[in-house]
Structure formats: C-alpha cells, structure tokens
Scaffold this motif. Structure first.
Motif, PDB file in Angstrom:
ATOM      1  N   VAL A   3      -6.831  -7.194  -7.675  1.00 22.71           N
ATOM      2  CA  VAL A   3      -7.718  -6.144  -7.183  1.00 22.71           C
ATOM      3  C   VAL A   3      -6.868  -5.015  -6.621  1.00 22.71           C
ATOM      4  O   VAL A   3      -6.020  -5.242  -5.751  1.00 22.71           O
ATOM      5  CB  VAL A   3      -8.673  -6.691  -6.107  1.00 22.71           C
ATOM      6  N   SER A  51       0.843  -1.193   0.000  1.00 20.35           N
ATOM      7  CA  SER A  51       0.000   0.000   0.000  1.00 20.35           C
ATOM      8  C   SER A  51       0.873   1.234   0.000  1.00 20.35           C
ATOM      9  O   SER A  51       2.002   1.218   0.473  1.00 20.35           O
ATOM     10  CB  SER A  51      -0.932   0.017   1.214  1.00 20.35           C
ATOM     11  N   GLU A  91     -13.609   3.975   0.305  1.00 18.02           N
ATOM     12  CA  GLU A  91     -12.756   3.030  -0.420  1.00 18.02           C
ATOM     13  C   GLU A  91     -13.502   2.460  -1.624  1.00 18.02           C
ATOM     14  O   GLU A  91     -14.653   2.062  -1.524  1.00 18.02           O
ATOM     15  CB  GLU A  91     -12.309   1.887   0.491  1.00 18.02           C
ATOM     16  N   GLN A 137     -12.522   0.094  -5.506  1.00 18.38           N
ATOM     17  CA  GLN A 137     -11.511  -0.783  -6.092  1.00 18.38           C
ATOM     18  C   GLN A 137     -11.779  -1.007  -7.571  1.00 18.38           C
ATOM     19  O   GLN A 137     -12.883  -0.791  -8.067  1.00 18.38           O
ATOM     20  CB  GLN A 137     -11.494  -2.139  -5.376  1.00 18.38           C
ATOM     21  N   GLU A 167     -10.592  -3.929 -10.825  1.00 17.21           N
ATOM     22  CA  GLU A 167      -9.978  -5.215 -11.128  1.00 17.21           C
ATOM     23  C   GLU A 167      -9.187  -5.113 -12.427  1.00 17.21           C
ATOM     24  O   GLU A 167      -9.578  -4.397 -13.350  1.00 17.21           O
ATOM     25  CB  GLU A 167     -11.037  -6.312 -11.248  1.00 17.21           C
ATOM     26  N   GLN A 226      -3.432   3.675  -1.623  1.00 19.16           N
ATOM     27  CA  GLN A 226      -3.630   2.625  -2.619  1.00 19.16           C
ATOM     28  C   GLN A 226      -3.046   1.325  -2.110  1.00 19.16           C
ATOM     29  O   GLN A 226      -1.904   1.293  -1.622  1.00 19.16           O
ATOM     30  CB  GLN A 226      -2.975   3.016  -3.943  1.00 19.16           C
ATOM     31  N   ARG A 245      -7.115  -1.533  -4.604  1.00 19.44           N
ATOM     32  CA  ARG A 245      -8.021  -0.768  -3.752  1.00 19.44           C
ATOM     33  C   ARG A 245      -7.517   0.670  -3.606  1.00 19.44           C
ATOM     34  O   ARG A 245      -6.338   0.886  -3.324  1.00 19.44           O
ATOM     35  CB  ARG A 245      -8.159  -1.421  -2.382  1.00 19.44           C
TER      36      ARG A 245
END
Length: 414
Positions: free
Chosen positions: A80, A2, A125, A127, A129, A67, A82
């Motif tokens: 994924v 992250s 939040e 997300q 893909e 992130q 986020r």
C-alpha cells in the motif's frame, strides 16, 4: 518510508490557449476594423483566461506532497502506497490527480483521483495498492506526476516529481509463488527437505543397495526379488542438527531475474530453507562458488533479514563449476549434518558432480541434491540419469520441474 516534496511546476499544458488565441484574434481584428465590440470581446477573452491561469498557478504553488511506502516486500506481496496532499496556500484547489509508475508490478501505472476540493490549510490522504510481481531485487519506481486543473477545465498544470522511491523485493518464502490457500502443502515440502536424509529415526527415507554390515532386518525383500540384488531400507534422519546449503552460481545457470526461472526458484527454495531452519533453532550456513553467503551460522529468527539482504544481489556469474568448488568449501562439516545442494543442468551433465557429492556422504554428511529440470526432453532425461546415479551412491534427490515451485512437482526419488 516516507518522503515529502514541495511541488515544482515545471511544465503545463493548456486547452485554454485556444480561448486566449481567439481573444488575441478578436482584439487585433477589432483594432484593425475599428470595431469597439470586437476589441472589448478580445480583451475579455484575453484577460479572463490569463487571470484564471494566474490564480491556478498561485494556488498550485502552495501544494506539498508526502508519500509513505514500505522499504521492503516479498515477491507477490500486495503493498500500500499512501499519498498525502496538503494545501499550504490561500486558495482552494479542486480534484487533483496523481499518477505514478510502479516498476515492480511490471511497470503498471497507478492513478489516484482526489474526489473533493482541497481548501486552504487542508490535508487529504489517499492510497493505491500494487502487487510486487517482479523477482527479487532492488527497484526504483516513479517519477510521480500531479495534475491540477481550473474549475472551467481550461488549463491543466502538471507538477512532475523527478525523485524516485526505492523498494527492496525479497524472494518469497514458504509458498514458492503458490496462492496463499496452497501454502500449507509447500510448507510441508520444506519440512520434508529439512527432515530428509538417512538416519536412525522410525520414518522411511529411501532404498539403497545392500552393503556388508547392514542389518538383515532392513532388507526390503519385494524390491530385492524384483531386482535380483539385495536392497535395504534407510530410515529418515531426525529433524535436528546443522544445515548447510550450497547454491550453484555458475555462469551457465539460467533463469536469473525471470519470474519462475531455475535460478530464481533455487533462491526461493534456499531462502525458505534458511527461514525454516532459523524458526526451528538450527544452525544454518549458505555457500556458493564464491564462498559464504550471508551471516555466519545463526539460531536467531531476528537475523532473517540479514539473510534476505544477502540473497537480493546474487547472480550466476561464478567461473568455477560446482564439482570443483564444493569439496573444498564444505570440507570439515560436522558428521550427521545435512547438506542441501542446488543442482542445475550444467552440473548434472558434469561427470564429477556425483562423485563429489558422494565424497561428502563418506565423511558422514547427509546429502540432499535438489535437481532443477529443464523443459526439453533432453533435460528431463539428463535429470533422470543424474537421479539414478546419485541414488545409487546414497544421495537423496528432490526433482523440481520448470515453472512455479509446486509441492505436487516436488518428489523424493526412491
């Protein structure tokens, strides 16, 4: 992995500039014509957009972005990403939009629209893909762009994050690029290669010419009658013992960083054989013309990532041909061990390749040649001649045609 970034408002675009320009025109025209109404309207059209833009800038300055993304993935994986926005300011913001270029998906742009307002102190939040379509390698994706606009749609501020995120793509295992529902047959193919080789089990392996000392019980009479010479059956080796893989990295090998190129297919097959060997507690070593690849022989499945990390940077750049390097590098292997050699077009045309592999069999090693065919008619004929010559010298052969690695195209030559 992250990352958290405080947004820097480096650039902005403004459709409210037209309103501001009209206000200036009205204001100065009113002064020139001494028209109080035009002056008042001009001031309103100047001050209102200016205040809106100032409030938008103040509100956007309180935004921070986090992130969360995986550091590793396999070819074909769906990952994924986020994205979290936090409003640390005092004012509400509405409908931010996030965009990012995801390099491993052939440079696809990914967009996220936050569908609600973000109030002061609130965190939201979302997300997206992405599919890892690119071959193995280390990829950087980004930069990220966040777009924020005012409620009237007059102004839009773009906050661009110049930092990039890195993701490592490992070669795919087991399914060889096939769809998940077909992974079972491909897994069977890997097991067959690991099991393959002449030995003393009850499973049939291949046919070869009769040698003095062979048991008459192993003579295959139908084939012997058809050929006019005695031919005997060889049985498969038991699925145990050491595994050695030789990956040809000569600079003539084609298909590097091409999704289903020959070199990438060889890397996938090598990685899958290593993973299967580790799961079955077999000692495994991988070599190329440059020497050993990856860690030393291991039996622990926990070491798989060390192998995968070693496969990521490989490229066909060695100046030495396979036939010149393999004899020296693989000397001293244990009798009964299985040696799998990746054979490409240049090595098939090299007359020294088959005698070199045959010398390994004379030392007691079980040798499997995995032949990667080209697309041209000449390449297919070369592979067929190599297969015939290798079989006559007691070398097992798997032939893989160009394109996706598919169990239906993976056949043992007998």
């Amino acid at each position: 992995m992250s990352k958290r970034e405080q947004l820097e408002l480096k650039s902005n675009c403004s459709s409210g500039a037209i309103v501001f320009g009209v206000g200036n025109l009205a204001f100065f025209s009113g002064l020139f014509l001494q028209n109080a109404g035009a002056v008042a309207m001009g001031l309103a059209l100047i001050l209102i957009p200016a205040v809106v833009y100032w409030m938008l800038r103040r509100a956007a300055s309180g935004l921070s972005l986090s992130q969360s993304a995986p550091k590793y993935a396999f070819e074909g994986d769906l990952v994924v990403i986020r994205v979290t926005l936090r409003n640390e300011g005092r004012r509400c913001l509405g409908n931010p939009r996030f965009s990012e270029i995801f390099t491993p998906e052939d440079g696809a742009q990914k967009d996220i629209v936050f569908p609600q307002r973000i109030y002061a102190g609130e965190q939201i939040e979302r997300q997206y893909e992405a599919r890892c379509l690119s071959p193995r390698g280390r990829y950087r994706y980004g930069p990220s762009v966040l777009r924020i606009s005012d409620p009237f749609g007059w102004f839009e501020i773009q906050a661009r994050l110049e930092t990039f995120t890195t993701i490592i793509i490992y070669p795919s295992l087991v399914n060889f690029g096939l769809d998940q529902q077909r992974a079972g047959s491909a897994r069977h193919a890997v097991s067959e290669i690991l099991r393959a080789g002449p030995g003393e089990s009850s499973d049939f392996w291949s046919l070869r010419d009769y040698r003095p000392g062979d048991s008459p019980r192993r003579i295959h009479w139908p084939t012997s009658a058809r050929r006019g010479d005695l031919v005997v059956r060889e049985m498969a080796r038991p699925s145990s013992g050491d595994l050695t893989i030789f990956l040809d990295t000569h600079r003539s090998v084609t298909g590097q960083r091409i999704r289903y190129g020959q070199f990438e297919n060889a890397i996938r097959l090598t990685a899958s054989l290593v993973a299967t060997a580790l799961r079955t507690a077999r000692r495994v070593e991988v070599y190329s013309q440059s020497g050993r690849i990856g860690p030393s022989a291991q039996t622990s499945h926990a070491k798989l990532r060390e192998w995968l990390d070693a496969f990521v940077p490989l490229e066909p750049s060695a100046p030495t041909r396979l036939s010149a390097a393999i004899g020296e590098l693989l000397a001293g292997r244990h009798d009964g061990s299985l040696t799998v050699v990746m054979i490409h077009q240049d090595s098939m045309a090299d007359e020294a390749t088959i005698p070199t592999l045959a010398s390994l069999t004379q030392r007691g090693q079980q040798v499997i040649a995995v032949v990667f065919e080209g697309r041209s008619e000449k390449a297919i004929l070369t592979a067929a001649r190599f297969t015939t010559g290798a079989r006559r010298r007691g070398i097992g052969v798997y032939r893989i045609s160009a394109g996706k690695l598919d169990h239906d195209e993976l056949e043992v030559a007998v």
